[in-house]
Design a protein around this motif. Structure first.
Motif, PDB file in Angstrom:
ATOM      1  N   LEU A  17       0.816  -1.218   0.000  1.00  0.00           N
ATOM      2  CA  LEU A  17       0.000   0.000   0.000  1.00  0.00           C
ATOM      3  C   LEU A  17       0.850   1.269   0.000  1.00  0.00           C
ATOM      4  O   LEU A  17       0.426   2.298  -0.521  1.00  0.00           O
ATOM      5  N   THR A  18       2.033   1.190   0.602  1.00  0.00           N
ATOM      6  CA  THR A  18       2.847   2.408   0.770  1.00  0.00           C
ATOM      7  C   THR A  18       4.122   2.391  -0.071  1.00  0.00           C
ATOM      8  O   THR A  18       4.953   3.277   0.074  1.00  0.00           O
ATOM      9  N   GLY A  19       4.252   1.390  -0.943  1.00  0.00           N
ATOM     10  CA  GLY A  19       5.521   1.246  -1.676  1.00  0.00           C
ATOM     11  C   GLY A  19       5.484   1.735  -3.106  1.00  0.00           C
ATOM     12  O   GLY A  19       6.232   1.244  -3.946  1.00  0.00           O
ATOM     13  N   ARG A  20       4.606   2.703  -3.370  1.00  0.00           N
ATOM     14  CA  ARG A  20       4.423   3.168  -4.750  1.00  0.00           C
ATOM     15  C   ARG A  20       5.739   3.615  -5.392  1.00  0.00           C
ATOM     16  O   ARG A  20       5.954   3.407  -6.575  1.00  0.00           O
ATOM     17  N   HIS A  21       6.604   4.229  -4.601  1.00  0.00           N
ATOM     18  CA  HIS A  21       7.858   4.746  -5.168  1.00  0.00           C
ATOM     19  C   HIS A  21       9.067   3.903  -4.746  1.00  0.00           C
ATOM     20  O   HIS A  21      10.200   4.390  -4.781  1.00  0.00           O
ATOM     21  N   LEU A  22       8.788   2.672  -4.320  1.00  0.00           N
ATOM     22  CA  LEU A  22       9.884   1.806  -3.855  1.00  0.00           C
ATOM     23  C   LEU A  22      10.017   0.581  -4.760  1.00  0.00           C
ATOM     24  O   LEU A  22       9.042   0.183  -5.419  1.00  0.00           O
ATOM     25  N   PRO A  23      11.198  -0.046  -4.761  1.00  0.00           N
ATOM     26  CA  PRO A  23      11.400  -1.226  -5.621  1.00  0.00           C
ATOM     27  C   PRO A  23      10.783  -2.473  -4.989  1.00  0.00           C
ATOM     28  O   PRO A  23      11.483  -3.343  -4.471  1.00  0.00           O
ATOM     29  N   VAL A  24       9.448  -2.587  -5.047  1.00  0.00           N
ATOM     30  CA  VAL A  24       8.763  -3.632  -4.279  1.00  0.00           C
ATOM     31  C   VAL A  24       8.986  -5.040  -4.840  1.00  0.00           C
ATOM     32  O   VAL A  24       8.646  -6.015  -4.168  1.00  0.00           O
ATOM     33  N   ALA A  25       9.508  -5.154  -6.047  1.00  0.00           N
ATOM     34  CA  ALA A  25       9.693  -6.494  -6.611  1.00  0.00           C
ATOM     35  C   ALA A  25      11.107  -7.014  -6.372  1.00  0.00           C
ATOM     36  O   ALA A  25      11.586  -7.883  -7.091  1.00  0.00           O
ATOM     37  N   THR A  26      11.797  -6.494  -5.339  1.00  0.00           N
ATOM     38  CA  THR A  26      13.178  -6.908  -5.098  1.00  0.00           C
ATOM     39  C   THR A  26      13.291  -7.636  -3.754  1.00  0.00           C
ATOM     40  O   THR A  26      12.477  -7.440  -2.852  1.00  0.00           O
ATOM     41  N   TRP A  27      14.320  -8.468  -3.639  1.00  0.00           N
ATOM     42  CA  TRP A  27      14.563  -9.170  -2.380  1.00  0.00           C
ATOM     43  C   TRP A  27      14.905  -8.190  -1.257  1.00  0.00           C
ATOM     44  O   TRP A  27      14.558  -8.398  -0.109  1.00  0.00           O
ATOM     45  N   GLY A  28      15.595  -7.102  -1.624  1.00  0.00           N
ATOM     46  CA  GLY A  28      15.960  -6.101  -0.613  1.00  0.00           C
ATOM     47  C   GLY A  28      14.717  -5.521   0.046  1.00  0.00           C
ATOM     48  O   GLY A  28      14.653  -5.401   1.276  1.00  0.00           O
ATOM     49  N   TRP A  29      13.721  -5.182  -0.763  1.00  0.00           N
ATOM     50  CA  TRP A  29      12.468  -4.639  -0.222  1.00  0.00           C
ATOM     51  C   TRP A  29      11.760  -5.697   0.632  1.00  0.00           C
ATOM     52  O   TRP A  29      11.249  -5.402   1.715  1.00  0.00           O
ATOM     53  N   PHE A  30      11.769  -6.941   0.139  1.00  0.00           N
ATOM     54  CA  PHE A  30      11.092  -8.030   0.847  1.00  0.00           C
ATOM     55  C   PHE A  30      11.670  -8.207   2.260  1.00  0.00           C
ATOM     56  O   PHE A  30      10.932  -8.271   3.253  1.00  0.00           O
TER      57      PHE A  30
END
Ligand code: ZN
Length: 196
Positions: A17-30
């Motif tokens: 919901l809050t990751g619009r400007h973040l690299p959400v498809a990466t392991w780092g984000w996960f």
């Protein structure tokens, strides 16, 4: 309290919901989401060190003030690495706060019931009058670490985690779908770009 599994799933939903400007498809984000979603429960660690796991549990780390402070720290670190301080900080704060939401709506059979959500302005403990999640058993005050571990790996907790997964899965799928739609809406195909 909810389980680490439940907290992680709610955290992932909050991250979508809050990751619009973040690299959400990466392991780092996960991994960022998983660690942030469970950060409040690091208050078990000092208790473990003194042989009384629950001694410092559900105190200041389970407050909105702690969520805000966590967001500020994430923002500072993000800026240090030339990332968007605002995007990472706000998302970090929201994911941390999702942990608090999970604990508020979980059953709690050990006083004080709930969490000190408004610390340091109020030491009142907050808990939903209608529990959504089952309580995760983790021993009582002054239980030995061995007895606490026996309760953590109990059949009751396994059932409680299953209930959490069933309840949170639709929320997670919904936020994941919304996130994908947002990304697709922002993706301009070469044909569209040409028409524009
Ligand atoms: Zn917690």
């Amino acid at each position: 309290m909810a389980s680490p599994v439940g907290h992680s799933l709610i955290g992932l939903a909050a991250g979508h919901l809050t990751g619009r400007h973040l690299p959400v498809a990466t392991w780092g984000w996960f991994w960022f989401v998983l660690l942030t979603a469970n950060a409040a429960d690091l208050d078990f660690v000092p208790g473990l060190l003194v042989g009384d796991m629950n001694r410092f549990h559900h105190q200041a780390s389970h407050s909105l003030a702690a969520a805000a402070m966590f967001g500020v720290v994430v923002a500072v670190v993000a800026r240090r690495y030339n990332c968007s301080a605002r995007a990472w900080g706000l998302s970090g704060c929201a994911i941390y706060a999702s942990h608090l939401a999970g604990d508020v709506i979980a059953a709690d059979y050990g006083a004080p019931f709930g969490i000190p959500l408004w610390w340091p302005f109020s030491m009142d403990y907050v808990i939903s009058p209608i529990p959504v999640f089952s309580s995760i058993h983790h021993g009582d005050a002054s239980d030995t670490n061995l007895r606490v571990l026996a309760q953590i790996f109990s059949a009751h907790n396994l059932g409680a985690i299953g209930r959490e997964i069933m309840l949170i899965a639709p929320l997670l799928l919904g936020t994941w779908y919304m996130r994908r739609r947002t990304v697709n809406d922002r993706t301009v195909t070469p044909d569209q770009a040409h028409k524009d």
